[in-house]
Design a protein around this motif. Sequence first.
Motif, PDB file in Angstrom:
ATOM      1  N   GLN A  67      28.059  20.794 -12.088  1.00 18.83           N
ATOM      2  CA  GLN A  67      27.468  21.791 -11.194  1.00 18.83           C
ATOM      3  C   GLN A  67      26.320  21.215 -10.354  1.00 18.83           C
ATOM      4  N   ALA A  68      26.204  19.910 -10.262  1.00 19.34           N
ATOM      5  CA  ALA A  68      25.142  19.301  -9.447  1.00 19.34           C
ATOM      6  C   ALA A  68      25.786  18.308  -8.496  1.00 19.34           C
ATOM      7  N   ARG A  69      26.273  18.817  -7.382  1.00 16.52           N
ATOM      8  CA  ARG A  69      26.945  17.971  -6.388  1.00 16.52           C
ATOM      9  C   ARG A  69      25.970  17.684  -5.242  1.00 16.52           C
ATOM     10  N   THR A  70      25.791  16.418  -4.968  1.00 13.87           N
ATOM     11  CA  THR A  70      24.793  16.012  -3.980  1.00 13.87           C
ATOM     12  C   THR A  70      25.376  14.982  -3.031  1.00 13.87           C
ATOM     13  N   VAL A  71      24.688  14.817  -1.917  1.00 11.04           N
ATOM     14  CA  VAL A  71      25.021  13.786  -0.929  1.00 11.04           C
ATOM     15  C   VAL A  71      23.790  12.903  -0.764  1.00 11.04           C
ATOM     16  N   ASP A  72      23.957  11.605  -0.950  1.00 12.93           N
ATOM     17  CA  ASP A  72      22.834  10.672  -0.824  1.00 12.93           C
ATOM     18  C   ASP A  72      22.521  10.416   0.646  1.00 12.93           C
ATOM     19  N   ILE A  73      21.232  10.350   0.952  1.00 16.36           N
ATOM     20  CA  ILE A  73      20.796   9.972   2.295  1.00 16.36           C
ATOM     21  C   ILE A  73      19.837   8.789   2.180  1.00 16.36           C
ATOM     22  N   ASP A  74      19.816   7.962   3.215  1.00 19.12           N
ATOM     23  CA  ASP A  74      18.869   6.860   3.313  1.00 19.12           C
ATOM     24  C   ASP A  74      17.879   7.176   4.425  1.00 19.12           C
ATOM     25  N   VAL A  75      16.590   7.047   4.106  1.00 19.89           N
ATOM     26  CA  VAL A  75      15.523   7.391   5.049  1.00 19.89           C
ATOM     27  C   VAL A  75      14.631   6.172   5.242  1.00 19.89           C
ATOM     28  N   ASP A  76      14.472   5.749   6.490  1.00 18.30           N
ATOM     29  CA  ASP A  76      13.625   4.601   6.812  1.00 18.30           C
ATOM     30  C   ASP A  76      12.200   5.060   7.105  1.00 18.30           C
ATOM     31  N   PHE A  77      11.229   4.297   6.629  1.00 20.19           N
ATOM     32  CA  PHE A  77       9.832   4.574   6.978  1.00 20.19           C
ATOM     33  C   PHE A  77       9.614   4.276   8.460  1.00 20.19           C
ATOM     34  N   ALA A  78       8.856   5.139   9.124  1.00 20.90           N
ATOM     35  CA  ALA A  78       8.566   4.917  10.546  1.00 20.90           C
ATOM     36  C   ALA A  78       7.732   3.664  10.737  1.00 20.90           C
ATOM     37  N   SER A  79       6.879   3.343   9.761  1.00 22.02           N
ATOM     38  CA  SER A  79       6.030   2.159   9.837  1.00 22.02           C
ATOM     39  C   SER A  79       6.110   1.409   8.509  1.00 22.02           C
ATOM     40  N   GLN A  80       6.674   0.207   8.554  1.00 23.44           N
ATOM     41  CA  GLN A  80       6.735  -0.598   7.343  1.00 23.44           C
ATOM     42  C   GLN A  80       5.337  -1.055   6.923  1.00 23.44           C
ATOM     43  N   ASP A  81       4.432  -1.202   7.893  1.00 24.30           N
ATOM     44  CA  ASP A  81       3.058  -1.575   7.540  1.00 24.30           C
ATOM     45  C   ASP A  81       2.398  -0.475   6.719  1.00 24.30           C
ATOM     46  N   GLU A  82       2.651   0.790   7.077  1.00 26.04           N
ATOM     47  CA  GLU A  82       2.074   1.907   6.339  1.00 26.04           C
ATOM     48  C   GLU A  82       2.667   1.988   4.927  1.00 26.04           C
ATOM     49  N   ALA A  83       3.941   1.635   4.817  1.00 24.50           N
ATOM     50  CA  ALA A  83       4.613   1.708   3.511  1.00 24.50           C
ATOM     51  C   ALA A  83       4.334   0.493   2.639  1.00 24.50           C
ATOM     52  N   ARG A  84       3.733  -0.540   3.231  1.00 24.38           N
ATOM     53  CA  ARG A  84       3.477  -1.753   2.454  1.00 24.38           C
ATOM     54  C   ARG A  84       2.555  -1.430   1.277  1.00 24.38           C
ATOM     55  N   GLY A  85       2.909  -1.944   0.135  1.00 23.80           N
ATOM     56  CA  GLY A  85       2.139  -1.672  -1.070  1.00 23.80           C
ATOM     57  C   GLY A  85       2.839  -0.701  -1.998  1.00 23.80           C
ATOM     58  N   LEU A  86       3.796   0.066  -1.474  1.00 26.32           N
ATOM     59  CA  LEU A  86       4.596   0.918  -2.347  1.00 26.32           C
ATOM     60  C   LEU A  86       5.472   0.042  -3.233  1.00 26.32           C
ATOM     61  N   LEU A  87       5.663   0.462  -4.448  1.00 25.90           N
ATOM     62  CA  LEU A  87       6.459  -0.316  -5.389  1.00 25.90           C
ATOM     63  C   LEU A  87       7.910   0.134  -5.343  1.00 25.90           C
ATOM     64  N   VAL A  88       8.793  -0.841  -5.355  1.00 24.98           N
ATOM     65  CA  VAL A  88      10.222  -0.528  -5.437  1.00 24.98           C
ATOM     66  C   VAL A  88      10.483   0.203  -6.752  1.00 24.98           C
ATOM     67  N   GLY A  89      11.158   1.337  -6.663  1.00 24.58           N
ATOM     68  CA  GLY A  89      11.418   2.143  -7.848  1.00 24.58           C
ATOM     69  C   GLY A  89      10.541   3.370  -7.960  1.00 24.58           C
ATOM     70  N   TYR A  90       9.490   3.487  -7.116  1.00 27.85           N
ATOM     71  CA  TYR A  90       8.680   4.699  -7.108  1.00 27.85           C
ATOM     72  C   TYR A  90       9.587   5.922  -6.885  1.00 27.85           C
ATOM     73  N   SER A  91       9.323   7.019  -7.604  1.00 28.91           N
ATOM     74  CA  SER A  91      10.020   8.266  -7.312  1.00 28.91           C
ATOM     75  C   SER A  91       9.429   8.871  -6.044  1.00 28.91           C
ATOM     76  N   ALA A  92      10.304   9.446  -5.216  1.00 34.18           N
ATOM     77  CA  ALA A  92       9.872   9.958  -3.919  1.00 34.18           C
ATOM     78  C   ALA A  92      10.646  11.217  -3.571  1.00 34.18           C
ATOM     79  N   ASP A  93      10.025  12.085  -2.794  1.00 39.72           N
ATOM     80  CA  ASP A  93      10.666  13.286  -2.277  1.00 39.72           C
ATOM     81  C   ASP A  93      10.758  13.186  -0.764  1.00 39.72           C
ATOM     82  N   VAL A  94      11.850  13.708  -0.218  1.00 35.73           N
ATOM     83  CA  VAL A  94      12.096  13.645   1.223  1.00 35.73           C
ATOM     84  C   VAL A  94      12.266  15.061   1.768  1.00 35.73           C
ATOM     85  N   GLU A  95      11.551  15.363   2.843  1.00 39.14           N
ATOM     86  CA  GLU A  95      11.691  16.638   3.539  1.00 39.14           C
ATOM     87  C   GLU A  95      12.243  16.351   4.932  1.00 39.14           C
TER      88      GLU A  95
END
Length: 384
Positions: free
Chosen positions: A274-302
């Motif tokens: 009963q949990a059917r989902t579609v995966d999406i890939d979302v790119d950061f607008a600025s990789q410099d701003e995202a620098r320092g985030l750890l691979v594997g961090y849990s994240a929410d997307v709006e």
Amino acid sequence: MTRRWRGILIAILIVAALAALGAWLARPDPLTVTVRAVDRGRVEASVSNTRAGEVEACQRTKLSTILGGRIEYLGVKEGDHVEAGQVLMRLWHEDIRARAEVAEAQVATARSRVREACTVAGNAEREAERQEALATRGFVSASRAETARSEADARRATCLSARADLTTAERQLAAAGVDLGRIVIAAPFAGTVAKITGELGEYSTPSPPGVPTPPAIELFDDSCLYVKAPMDEVDAPRIQPGMTARVSVDALPGKHFAARVRRVAPYVSAQERQARTVDIDVDFASQDEARGLLVGYSADVEIILATRENVLRVPTAALRSGNTVLVVDTDGVLAERTLQTGVANWEYTEVTDGLSEGERIVTSLEREGIAPGVRVTTEPSAGR
């Protein structure tokens, strides 16, 4: 009017006044409610992921040697940054190295034979040409010229055979080089070593087909990050590549990262009943701003589906069933109002008809006794 009737009238009036006073004193105390004034501002229609997404690296690979063997060289440790082409691990390879050295010697020998055979073939060709010239002028017999030509042809064949032997030896050397590549792990791109399975001197086993085996080295490039998140299958048709998005990371509460949808998976995942989902890939607008985030961090997307600027809006939590709200009138009594609404999200809902700017609506719907016709006193909502 006689004195008697005047007294009766006065008594009736006194009784009525006392009854009214009693009713007024007996009425229930006003209910205290939290209100908020209808204002103007931005309203966005959006959808969010159903389960936590994850920060991923744009390039991530799990490396293993093709052949199994004992780890002889381990040039990195977990967390090290490596460059493209850098040797990370090498297995014991003395047997392959010995075969490669034999192949090198065979190549050298074959080259010497080529030089020798082809030099002799060249001399024999020149001698045959000389004998044929002399035979034409009658200085030597034709048989002698034919013998010289036969000798030249044989020497030429020997030269060609030596060249073929050289090609064979070179290919054997190349095959030995391929075998050496089977026991070496080199970085396919610049990145960070995430995990190493095995220690110096231990035996490393490649993964056979159909048998999952931990990779020897896991490598990712954290200079480019994106978020993969599962969206409900009902929301997926409204999401298109290129849409604006916001990313929030549990490890950094209150911080949002601008992003954009890059990919919507062309299939539905059903990992849970009963949990059917579609995966999406979302790119950061600025990789410099995202620098320092750890691979594997849990994240929410709006995902932002639509945006309205400077429109009448009410808190979404103030809406009751049937798109109604409770409005506090000028007498402090609650009145029910039906609204026409536009775009909405979990925070605000656009009002297209039914309210005016500045009217006060109840936001504390959870309080007991709130209903149309109830007399209330008001207190502003937090932050208003």
